[in-house]
Write an enzyme that holds these catalytic residues in place. Structure first.
Site, mmCIF file in Angstrom:
data_model
loop_
_atom_site.group_PDB
_atom_site.id
_atom_site.type_symbol
_atom_site.label_atom_id
_atom_site.label_comp_id
_atom_site.label_asym_id
_atom_site.label_seq_id
_atom_site.Cartn_x
_atom_site.Cartn_y
_atom_site.Cartn_z
ATOM 1 N N ASP A 1 0.862 -1.183 0.000
ATOM 2 C CA ASP A 1 0.000 0.000 0.000
ATOM 3 C C ASP A 1 0.899 1.234 0.000
ATOM 4 O OD1 ASP A 1 -3.210 0.549 1.031
ATOM 5 O OD2 ASP A 1 -1.757 2.210 1.080
ATOM 6 N N ILE A 2 0.559 2.184 -0.845
ATOM 7 C CA ILE A 2 1.386 3.381 -1.022
ATOM 8 C C ILE A 2 1.318 4.304 0.204
ATOM 9 C CG2 ILE A 2 -0.329 4.896 -2.132
ATOM 10 C CD1 ILE A 2 3.225 4.321 -3.401
ATOM 11 N N HIS B 1 -9.770 -5.500 -3.128
ATOM 12 C CA HIS B 1 -8.441 -5.627 -2.524
ATOM 13 C C HIS B 1 -8.577 -6.035 -1.070
ATOM 14 C CE1 HIS B 1 -9.708 -1.400 -2.471
ATOM 15 N NE2 HIS B 1 -9.085 -1.258 -1.300
ATOM 16 N N HIS C 1 -6.662 -5.915 2.382
ATOM 17 C CA HIS C 1 -5.552 -5.289 3.110
ATOM 18 C C HIS C 1 -4.953 -6.329 4.053
ATOM 19 C CE1 HIS C 1 -6.689 -0.948 2.347
ATOM 20 N NE2 HIS C 1 -7.896 -1.480 2.213
HETATM 21 P P1 AMP Z 1 -9.968 1.416 0.263
HETATM 22 O O1 AMP Z 1 -10.530 1.403 -1.144
HETATM 23 O O2 AMP Z 1 -10.755 2.322 1.161
HETATM 24 O O3 AMP Z 1 -9.813 0.031 0.835
HETATM 25 O O4 AMP Z 1 -8.515 2.057 0.203
HETATM 26 C C1 AMP Z 1 -7.702 1.969 -0.938
HETATM 27 C C2 AMP Z 1 -6.258 1.717 -0.538
HETATM 28 O O5 AMP Z 1 -5.467 1.714 -1.711
HETATM 29 C C3 AMP Z 1 -5.669 2.792 0.400
HETATM 30 O O6 AMP Z 1 -5.075 2.149 1.527
HETATM 31 C C4 AMP Z 1 -4.620 3.482 -0.478
HETATM 32 O O7 AMP Z 1 -3.498 3.936 0.253
HETATM 33 C C5 AMP Z 1 -4.260 2.397 -1.461
HETATM 34 N N1 AMP Z 1 -3.760 2.878 -2.740
HETATM 35 C C6 AMP Z 1 -4.347 3.789 -3.553
HETATM 36 N N2 AMP Z 1 -3.594 3.981 -4.649
HETATM 37 C C7 AMP Z 1 -2.522 3.161 -4.539
HETATM 38 C C8 AMP Z 1 -1.377 2.897 -5.351
HETATM 39 N N3 AMP Z 1 -1.190 3.531 -6.522
HETATM 40 N N4 AMP Z 1 -0.465 2.007 -4.922
HETATM 41 C C9 AMP Z 1 -0.646 1.370 -3.738
HETATM 42 N N5 AMP Z 1 -1.694 1.569 -2.927
HETATM 43 C C10 AMP Z 1 -2.620 2.455 -3.318
#
Ligand code: AMP
Length: 130
Positions: free
Chosen positions: A29-30, A93, A95
């Site tokens: 995760d970024i 996704h 986590h």
């Molecule tokens: P959620 O959809 O609420 O589960 O959160 C989306 C997750 O994706 C968050 O934790 C972001 O930090 C992560 N995220 C968004 N864009 C990227 C990316 N380009 N690379 C890695 N993680 C990402």
């Protein structure tokens, strides 16, 4: 329009990759809530996890299990926690979050990590996944 995660899978935008199979992909995760925060996704673009067909749902969870075992070797923790949110990115996704206390599973909290730290950590996790 392709999701940001589909663009990652396609190699159109960079990521800190930790694992890949024919149908699944894992990367850091970024904006990690703790060091070692990993996302496991199906390559297929589906918004809602409970819309996945049973085969891919199972495959994604078995993939996440394998990634979590490698992650735990690299990021010392009591347990690797699993959460599904999907409010921000409409692409399934899971986590994976190394937990040392219940408060570690807090999406309002983030740790600062430099690109070189993320890169080194991703390589370490990748090497630990069997
Ligand atoms: P959620 O959809 O609420 O589960 O959160 C989306 C997750 O994706 C968050 O934790 C972001 O930090 C992560 N995220 C968004 N864009 C990227 C990316 N380009 N690379 C890695 N993680 C990402």
């Amino acid at each position: 329009m392709a999701t940001i995660f589909s663009k990652i899978v396609a190699g159109e935008i960079p990521c800190y990759k930790v694992a890949e199979t024919e149908h699944c992909f894992a990367f850091l995760d970024i904006n990690p809530v703790v060091r070692g925060h990993v996302l496991c996704i199906p390559k297929k673009e589906v918004d809602y996890i409970f819309d996945l067909d049973d085969g891919l749902f199972t495959e994604l969870h078995l993939f996440a299990k394998r990634v979590a075992k490698g992650l735990k070797k690299v990021c010392p923790c009591i347990k690797v926690g699993e959460a599904v949110v999907g409010i921000d990115v409409p692409h399934v996704h899971i986590h994976l979050i190394p937990l040392n206390n219940p408060g570690d599973l807090n999406f309002a909290h983030h740790v600062e990590m430099k690109p070189e730290e993320l890169s080194a950590l991703a390589a370490e996790i990748a090497a630990a996944i069997e």
